[in-house]
Design a protein around this motif. Sequence first.
Motif, PDB file in Angstrom:
ATOM      1  N   LYS A 286       0.835  -1.160   0.136  1.00  0.00           N
ATOM      2  CA  LYS A 286       0.050   0.027  -0.060  1.00  0.00           C
ATOM      3  C   LYS A 286       0.969   1.262   0.225  1.00  0.00           C
ATOM      4  CE  LYS A 286      -4.650  -0.793   1.785  1.00  0.00           C
ATOM      5  NZ  LYS A 286      -5.036  -1.537   3.106  1.00  0.00           N
ATOM      6  N   VAL A 287       1.808   1.240   0.864  1.00  0.00           N
ATOM      7  CA  VAL A 287       2.904   2.276   0.764  1.00  0.00           C
ATOM      8  C   VAL A 287       3.685   2.491  -0.631  1.00  0.00           C
ATOM      9  CG1 VAL A 287       5.021   3.345   1.994  1.00  0.00           C
ATOM     10  CG2 VAL A 287       3.434   1.847   3.362  1.00  0.00           C
ATOM     11  N   CYS A 288       4.058   1.497  -1.147  1.00  0.00           N
ATOM     12  CA  CYS A 288       4.559   1.506  -2.486  1.00  0.00           C
ATOM     13  C   CYS A 288       3.669   2.062  -3.346  1.00  0.00           C
ATOM     14  CB  CYS A 288       4.987   0.161  -2.926  1.00  0.00           C
ATOM     15  SG  CYS A 288       6.414  -0.840  -1.968  1.00  0.00           S
ATOM     16  N   ARG A 289       2.167   1.675  -3.442  1.00  0.00           N
ATOM     17  CA  ARG A 289       1.310   2.172  -4.314  1.00  0.00           C
ATOM     18  C   ARG A 289       1.238   3.854  -4.040  1.00  0.00           C
ATOM     19  NH1 ARG A 289      -3.405  -0.694  -6.835  1.00  0.00           N
ATOM     20  NH2 ARG A 289      -2.373  -2.540  -7.410  1.00  0.00           N
ATOM     21  N   GLN A 290       1.326   4.277  -2.782  1.00  0.00           N
ATOM     22  CA  GLN A 290       0.771   5.699  -2.519  1.00  0.00           C
ATOM     23  C   GLN A 290       2.319   6.304  -2.799  1.00  0.00           C
ATOM     24  OE1 GLN A 290      -1.799   6.432  -1.138  1.00  0.00           O
ATOM     25  NE2 GLN A 290      -1.120   8.473  -1.776  1.00  0.00           N
ATOM     26  N   LEU A 291       3.391   5.771  -3.142  1.00  0.00           N
ATOM     27  CA  LEU A 291       4.457   6.418  -3.392  1.00  0.00           C
ATOM     28  C   LEU A 291       4.526   6.448  -4.846  1.00  0.00           C
ATOM     29  CD1 LEU A 291       7.906   5.099  -1.745  1.00  0.00           C
ATOM     30  CD2 LEU A 291       6.913   7.589  -1.381  1.00  0.00           C
ATOM     31  N   ASN A 292       3.944   5.582  -5.441  1.00  0.00           N
ATOM     32  CA  ASN A 292       3.914   5.533  -6.955  1.00  0.00           C
ATOM     33  C   ASN A 292       2.911   6.650  -7.568  1.00  0.00           C
ATOM     34  OD1 ASN A 292       4.665   4.265  -9.386  1.00  0.00           O
ATOM     35  ND2 ASN A 292       2.549   3.471  -9.657  1.00  0.00           N
TER      36      ASN A 292
END
Length: 378
Positions: A286-292
């Motif tokens: 989820k954090v990765c998607r947010q950064l993306n």
Amino acid sequence: MNNLKKQFLLDPDITFLNHGSYGSCPIPVFEEYQRWQRILEKQPVQFITDGMWDALKNSRIALSEFVGCDEGEILFFQNPTSAIANVIHSLRLNIGDEVLMTDHEYGAMIRAWNIWGKKNGVDIIQQKIPLPIHSEDDFLDAFWKGVTERTKVIFISQITSPTALIFPIKRIIDRANTQGIMTIVDGAHVPGHIDIDIHKLECDFFTGAIHKWLCGPKGSSFLYVKEVHHDWIKPVIYSWGKDGDDPGPSEFLQDFQWQGTRDMSSFLTIKRSIDFYLDHIHPLQKVCRQLNLEIFSGFESVLGTRPISDGGDWVGQMVSHPLPSNAPRNIKDILWNEYKIEIPIVEWQGNNYIRSSIQVYNNKKDIDVLMNALVSIL
Ligand SMILES: Cc1ncc(COP(=O)(O)O)c(C=O)c1O
């Protein structure tokens, strides 16, 4: 997030925003891979003729549970290209039949289909999916316009390579199934990136890479073959098959699993890759998607070009964005040579795109480094 970077072998001095091309293998997974290589070299004959088969079965069991199919429907390949080659060369289509795909497919796959199509009189049709893309209905309508009574096979990426879009393929597969059109899914970027349940998807074939988002060692990929097709899918490379040491259980498996002497260590490491993914990567996606999504909007403001989708469900941990016309032609070299940023620039349909990937070892600083570099260059 930062601490996880230490678990990867990546050079700490570079900004690595290209997980999508070849993945990156975490140290504990890489160690397991090397452990298998050492077991092999200790007594190669004993291992290959005896010990390896149970270990391969365990890998198939672990992977089939993860991707949602039966263990006997999984074949291991080094990469999606060789997996799909075995499907292509088993197909028996008639002259004038059509294989339909989108115009977002991976270049090497298009080439493989085209060469085979030309030889066999089969037309390979690339249906245009116009950008920017907004709704699932628009996508389905655009794609389905390419279906004719001659369409026998649909080949489609679930996550595209040049445009990094997540295509909602389930409705296409459902519709194809009602019309008796075979579906082959290119899921190279899917395992470890978005949810995967192959039986629920109801496609005929599915290939996925383990070494991309599941962070396996290089050379681990698979092909799912729905059981009804096991009697006619034949290997491009024939070896001992049922006359060899592979206990099977099926002739289908025996035909594919032993393809002459090769190092199967990457296949045997799959369970370790899945465990690492579940323990360390899945909780942070989820954090990765947010950064993306930060990159998604950062590209729009820094590059001044329009995004190719509305974001949301169209993107996962990768984003591809059109470069402006004033971008230097050697921008990839500049980013690498002057800023030590590894990020691919892809040419697609006459335009250049920059494609970033976010994995658990990336952080906000990586995004800042990229955006600052782009501002300086442009
Ligand atoms: C969508 C897609 N399909 C297939 C492949 C083929 O992978 P390989 O060259 O490892 O066979 C890739 C590689 O990046 C890809 O992105």
